[in-house]
Design an enzyme around this catalytic site. Structure first.
Site, PDB file in Angstrom:
ATOM      1  N   ASN A 296      39.007   7.617  14.254  1.00 21.71           N
ATOM      2  CA  ASN A 296      38.958   6.226  13.832  1.00 21.71           C
ATOM      3  C   ASN A 296      40.294   5.560  14.092  1.00 21.71           C
ATOM      4  OD1 ASN A 296      37.215   4.274  12.169  1.00 21.71           O
ATOM      5  ND2 ASN A 296      39.215   4.118  11.173  1.00 21.71           N
ATOM      6  N   GLU A 297      40.265   4.509  14.858  1.00 20.93           N
ATOM      7  CA  GLU A 297      41.514   3.778  15.139  1.00 20.93           C
ATOM      8  C   GLU A 297      42.648   4.740  15.452  1.00 20.93           C
ATOM      9  OE1 GLU A 297      41.984   1.216  11.734  1.00 20.93           O
ATOM     10  OE2 GLU A 297      40.731  -0.299  12.661  1.00 20.93           O
TER      11      GLU A 297
ATOM     12  N   TYR B  91      32.175  -6.368  -0.029  1.00 17.35           N
ATOM     13  CA  TYR B  91      32.935  -6.713   1.171  1.00 17.35           C
ATOM     14  C   TYR B  91      32.775  -8.175   1.596  1.00 17.35           C
ATOM     15  CZ  TYR B  91      35.855  -4.924   4.948  1.00 17.35           C
ATOM     16  OH  TYR B  91      36.918  -4.654   5.787  1.00 17.35           O
TER      17      TYR B  91
ATOM     18  N   ALA C 117      38.048   3.508   5.773  1.00 21.77           N
ATOM     19  CA  ALA C 117      36.907   2.992   5.007  1.00 21.77           C
ATOM     20  C   ALA C 117      37.159   2.715   3.528  1.00 21.77           C
ATOM     21  CB  ALA C 117      35.704   3.937   5.156  1.00 21.77           C
ATOM     22  N   GLU C 118      38.441   2.600   3.126  1.00 19.19           N
ATOM     23  CA  GLU C 118      38.749   2.333   1.707  1.00 19.19           C
ATOM     24  C   GLU C 118      38.113   3.375   0.790  1.00 19.19           C
ATOM     25  OE1 GLU C 118      39.835  -0.159   4.081  1.00 19.19           O
ATOM     26  OE2 GLU C 118      37.803  -0.841   3.682  1.00 19.19           O
TER      27      GLU C 118
ATOM     28  N   GLU D 240      34.869  -2.772  15.336  1.00 18.27           N
ATOM     29  CA  GLU D 240      34.920  -3.376  14.005  1.00 18.27           C
ATOM     30  C   GLU D 240      35.373  -4.811  14.166  1.00 18.27           C
ATOM     31  OE1 GLU D 240      37.114  -1.212  11.009  1.00 18.27           O
ATOM     32  OE2 GLU D 240      36.376   0.701  11.780  1.00 18.27           O
TER      33      GLU D 240
ATOM     34  N   TYR E  43      29.553   5.442   9.108  1.00 20.97           N
ATOM     35  CA  TYR E  43      30.497   6.544   8.952  1.00 20.97           C
ATOM     36  C   TYR E  43      29.791   7.687   8.228  1.00 20.97           C
ATOM     37  CZ  TYR E  43      34.926   3.835   9.646  1.00 20.97           C
ATOM     38  OH  TYR E  43      35.992   3.119  10.132  1.00 20.97           O
TER      39      TYR E  43
HETATM   40  C1  GAL Z   1      39.767  -0.558   9.588  1.00 18.47           C
HETATM   41  C2  GAL Z   1      39.178   0.828   9.385  1.00 18.47           C
HETATM   42  C3  GAL Z   1      37.979   0.770   8.463  1.00 18.47           C
HETATM   43  C4  GAL Z   1      38.292  -0.033   7.236  1.00 18.47           C
HETATM   44  C5  GAL Z   1      38.813  -1.392   7.632  1.00 18.47           C
HETATM   45  C6  GAL Z   1      39.229  -2.265   6.481  1.00 18.47           C
HETATM   46  O1  GAL Z   1      41.025  -0.494  10.102  1.00 18.47           O
HETATM   47  O2  GAL Z   1      38.795   1.393  10.599  1.00 18.47           O
HETATM   48  O3  GAL Z   1      37.588   2.064   8.128  1.00 18.47           O
HETATM   49  O4  GAL Z   1      39.246   0.651   6.496  1.00 18.47           O
HETATM   50  O5  GAL Z   1      39.958  -1.238   8.408  1.00 18.47           O
HETATM   51  O6  GAL Z   1      38.180  -2.538   5.670  1.00 18.47           O
END
Ligand code: GAL
Length: 954
Positions: free
Chosen positions: A146-147, A309, A88-89, A243, A43
């Site tokens: 994103n999503e 993570y 991305a938190e 993802e 990102y």
């Molecule tokens: C996804 C999102 C990521 C991140 C992840 C959770 O939905 O695209 O950026 O937030 O969830 O870690």
């Protein structure tokens, strides 16, 4: 297809801005490459890049060129995900703080939003465009947005939904700036018309994000219909998972990333990832492969300083999680299985109960994943029907092959699947140009065709019985010989088919079986398989199989024919084994020639002894510490004339202020870390209580003082974003002047995960306040956050590194502060009253050269729940927010390059205590998280500007 050749995109996510020591990027890349992965996805963070509108900064840790360069050097492709929204938190989900002042719904076709994002989108696209594979670079895919597949509070969306025109306009902008590689994202599949992308990709987090029940896998969480669902929606696009869950983030006061690593450990990888493989997934990206750190104010309230993570590669870059090794087994297999790229699952919803008869055990499910182009190879993916079963199931694999249906094992015994495991058996699988495995129940790790023979490595769990049958080329004398080890149980030779039946060793012993003249089979158990690596030379396609614990980064052949291996050692004595072409007779390891011996089966072996893997680190508690008062705002003579007046009577914020002037910090340009408010009032003399409703995001804290006394505080609760703080007002004389000081933590802006929510605009600051007893006491407010706000001073450490504490405004967190006038004392002594102290010390590190020693700063959680927070600064970089009363994080890794491993370091710490009876930081220490003899590239110190007097500071 990349350059006209089918390619598997096996990618791991890493965010460069979560690892500001940029020369370590290549270390992470080499570790990703060593797995057998082919790409890295990243990102870009708009909010960091454009902290003030139109002030675009792509320098230092925000510069992308070194990231590209590291990928080029390592031989990895890149997938760029520049947003503008990223989630991305991270604070605001990657949107800039000034965006809170831009009216209108974000992530829509709204013009105000377009005006806000256009400069960033065009700037980042121009940078990315240069690096595209079409221009000789490494960038192969771009994900816009994103999503972008659901709106806030769907189906009652606050904005027209869906918004294909937004996707269209966003992509147009990128295309206009030169992006030509395929775009990929969720929804807007090719053929869907306006807004369509080139490839439909989707995300999947089957075990979700709550990691406290580390071994609980709820029923029915294993997806089974993804191939079919994607195929129907994507117009036949490759199954692309942008993802794929590889962990989850730690949460304040709840669970750590290590808990998430356990939840998504090697068993998770085996069951879930092989299941994704059964969907014929050819673009897959693990989120996160390397998480890094939410240093400074990077985190959103959803997470803590660590963004480890629970990923395969730890935040401190060490490879000590089994899930790294387990992942390698799968990636290496896919890397040598080109037939996989043209497969299709024939039974799309794999379920033996519903009719597949590929095993004789109804507790198992099998997917028949067939190469529908080559029309030969089939991958048989077997798992428990109840995916979370802990049973051991015994079975026979009954599958069609080119030589008729077989029931494996033919030569005795049974196959078995123990609990949370899954197997990929193969049939009619090519091993080099002249050998085919008619079938193999033993899982293939890798194979290489060397000049005189092909070496095949097979693994399984200890004690398992397996069988592999080979169709071997015609040769005069076909023999099966066990040259090393004792795994072989039985074998047969019938015309050109050789079958071996074997039992996986319980120990690390390795069995080597030669089959005829040209094939050598190496059989090891799973843990021994972890030691195998397949570095390929930069020049050409050749490669070796190297067996060595911990890490082999690369290998190359010198002009003189020396095989030059680079690797890391975490043990002092190691035997390394190399399978390579016969004409390779000499080897160097990390630049030193080694004495090799040839084993009975032709491999090369040598011993490595490394230096003592020990380091001495200073005892932080014994250092000379100095401190100053961290909250001089409580002093009667404190001058706040240079503070920003919080005098805006209106706000663009969707929540209209309910105070006479806006007390939202973002309305005044302060979006991160500690925020301070000063409210001046003239007492009526009748005030009894003062209440303020303060909002800082989940787990925030706040303290309210009248003059020099703390009257109320809120220490934080993991899921509470705003709180009412009520305190008793000391007796005040009518007509006398007083000041309310509010110190609050800002946990980051919310993410705006669903268009229409505009949650990133949810304010931080004072939502309401009132005096009880006061007769409408008037308060005039001032505010400060980091010095300069959006026009932050420290262009090297970036906009989110510092907050509004007095010492931060002065720059006292940086190296070379003149502390001669400060008082003596350290955080272990702490302070006896509510307030803030700012501590400072220096020490030397002398880590021997050639060792990779990730160092962390640790704090011992005080057993008495003392409500305090500490910010930790290393050489001016904020690398930890410790919350004693909530946790869970007590260990803060700080990368080399931020730490100077060969010289002087500055450590500063702010201690904000809310308890009236004092607080101290217990057990502050440095820890070597690991000591590894390394061949990594030289780590360069990040520039760490030293303190100079900030003339404008207040
Ligand atoms: C996804 C999102 C990521 C991140 C992840 C959770 O939905 O695209 O950026 O937030 O969830 O870690």
């Amino acid at each position: 297809m990349v350059h006209g050749k089918r390619a598997m995109i096996m990618s791991g996510e890493m965010h460069p801005w979560r690892m500001p020591s940029t020369s370590l990027w290549i270390d992470v890349f080499e570790k990703i490459k060593a797995l057998g992965f082919t790409a890295v996805s990243f990102y870009v963070h708009w909010g960091l890049v454009e902290y003030a509108k139109d002030d675009i900064n792509f320098s230092g840790f925000l510069s992308l060129e070194p990231f590209f360069e590291a990928a080029r050097k390592t031989g990895l492709y890149l997938i760029a995900r520049p947003g503008p929204y990223i989630n991305a938190e991270t604070t605001g989900g990657g949107t800039p703080g000034w965006g809170t002042r831009v009216p209108g719904a974000w992530r829509t076709t709204n013009q105000t939003y377009f005006d806000a994002m256009e400069n960033y989108v065009r700037s980042v696209s121009r940078i990315l465009a240069k690096e595209q594979i079409t221009n000789g670079g490494v960038l192969v895919l771009v994900q816009p947005e994103n999503e972008y597949s659901y709106c806030f509070e769907s189906p009652n969306c606050h904005v027209p939904w869906p918004q294909p025109a937004y996707m269209e306009l966003l992509q147009n902008m990128m295309r206009e700036e030169g992006i030509v590689v395929p775009t990929i994202t969720s929804n807007y599949a090719p053929g869907s018309g306006v807004g369509e992308v080139d490839i439909r990709g989707y995300d999947n987090y089957p075990l979700s994000f709550i990691c406290n029940a580390t071994s609980t896998w709820p029923d029915n969480k294993l997806p089974t219909n993804f191939w079919e669902a994607n195929h129907n929606r994507s117009g036949g696009n490759p199954n692309s998972i942008m993802e794929m869950q590889a962990g989850a983030h730690g949460r304040w006061g709840w669970f750590t990333p290590d808990d998430c690593a356990t939840l998504t450990g090697s068993d998770f990888e085996r069951v879930f990832y092989k299941n994704y493989v059964s969907f014929s997934t050819t673009v897959l990206n693990l989120y996160m492969m390397y998480g890094g750190t939410n240093w400074g104010g990077i985190a959103s309230p959803a997470t803590i300083t660590s963004y480890d993570y629970g990923s395969p590669i730890r935040e401190n870059r060490l490879l000590t999680r089994e899930k790294y090794s387990e992942l390698k087994l799968l990636a290496q297999f896919l890397l040598v299985s080109p037939a996989y790229l043209t497969t299709k699952p024939l039974n799309q919803i794999p379920n033996t109960i519903n009719g597949s008869t590929f095993t004789n055990n109804l507790n198992l499910a099998t997917t028949q994943l067939a190469d529908v182009v080559g029309n030969k190879t089939v991958f048989w993916v077997v798992r428990h029907n109840a995916y979370n079963s802990l049973e051991k199931s015994v079975y026979r694999l009954r599958v069609p092959t080119s030589k008729g249906t077989v029931e494996v094992p033919v030569l005795g015994g049974d196959l078995s699947l123990s609990g949370r495991d899954s197997k990929i058996h193969v049939s009619d699988y090519s091993i080099g140009s002249d050998t085919t495995a008619l079938y193999s129940s033993g899982e293939i790790l890798t194979w290489k065709q060397f000049s005189s023979k092909t070496v095949l490595v097979i693994h399984g769990f200890p004690g398992e019985t397996h069988e592999t049958a080979f169709i071997v080329p015609d040769q005069p004398k076909l023999e099966v010989k066990q040259i090393a080890g004792s795994a072989l149980r039985n074998s047969t030779i019938t015309s050109d088919i050789v079958t071996i039946n074997y039992q996986i060793p319980a120990t690390s012993s390795q069995t080597v079986i030669s089959i005829g003249l040209k094939l050598q089979v190496v059989i090891v158990n799973r843990n021994t398989a972890f030691d195998f690596w397949t570095p390929s030379w930069n020049s050409g396609n050749s490669s070796a199989i190297v067996k060595s614990p911990y890490l082999i980064r690369s290998a190359d052949l010198s002009n003189a024919g020396v095989l030059m291996i680079r690797g890391d050692l975490n043990q002092t004595k190691v035997e390394v084994e190399v399978f390579a072409d016969d004409d390779i007779n000499s080897v160097s390891f990390n630049g030193k020639n080694v004495d090799v011996r040839r084993s009975g089966y032709g491999s090369l072996k040598f011993d490595m002894t490394s230096s003592d893997l020990k380091v001495e680190l200073p005892n932080l508690e014994k250092l000379d510490w100095k401190y100053i008062d961290g909250l001089p705002e409580l002093r009667r003579d404190f001058d706040d004339s240079k503070w920003t007046s919080a005098n805006k009577t209106d706000s663009n914020n969707p929540r209209k202020p309910t105070t006479p002037t806006s007390l939202y910090s973002s309305d005044y340009g302060y979006h991160t870390n500690n925020i301070l408010w000063r409210g001046h009032f003239i007492a009526t003399g009748t005030e009894t209580n003062f209440t303020a409703e303060i909002q800082g995001g989940s787990a925030f804290s706040a303290a309210v003082y009248i003059d020099d006394k703390q009257i109320s505080y809120f220490g934080g609760i993991y899921n509470v974003a705003a709180a009412n703080l009520t305190g008793v007002v000391p007796a005040l004389e009518k007509g006398s002047k007083h000041v309310i000081t509010v110190l609050q933590d800002h946990m980051g802006l919310e993410q705006n995960y669903g268009p229409g929510g505009d949650l990133h605009k949810v304010p931080r600051g004072i939502l309401n306040y009132r005096f009880e007893g006061g007769n409408g006491t008037n308060v005039t407010w001032k505010v400060t956050g980091n010095l300069g706000g959006e026009h932050y001073l420290d262009r090297v450490r970036g906009p989110l590194n510092e907050g509004g504490l007095y010492a931060e405004r002065q720059g006292f967190h940086q190296p070379s502060v003149d502390t001669s006038s400060w008082s003596k004392g350290g955080p272990a002594e702490g302070l006896k009253e509510a307030g803030v102290r700012f501590y400072y010390t220096t020490f030397n590190l002398d880590v021997p050269r050639g060792l990779d020693v990730p160092i962390s700063i640790n704090i011992k959680n005080s057993t008495v729940p003392t409500t305090y927070r500490a910010l930790i600064y290393v050489n001016g970089w904020q690398f930890g927010k410790y919350v004693n009363n909530m946790g869970p994080q007590t260990s803060f890794p700080v990368p080399e390059g931020i730490f100077n491993h060969h010289g002087t370091n500055t450590l500063a710490l702010s201690l904000w205590n809310m308890e009236s009876n004092g607080a101290k930081v217990e057990g502050l220490s440095l820890k070597a998280d690991g000591v590894v003899e390394t061949s990594m590239w030289e780590v360069e110190m990040m520039p760490s500007p030293i303190w100079t007097k900030r003339e404008q500071a207040y």
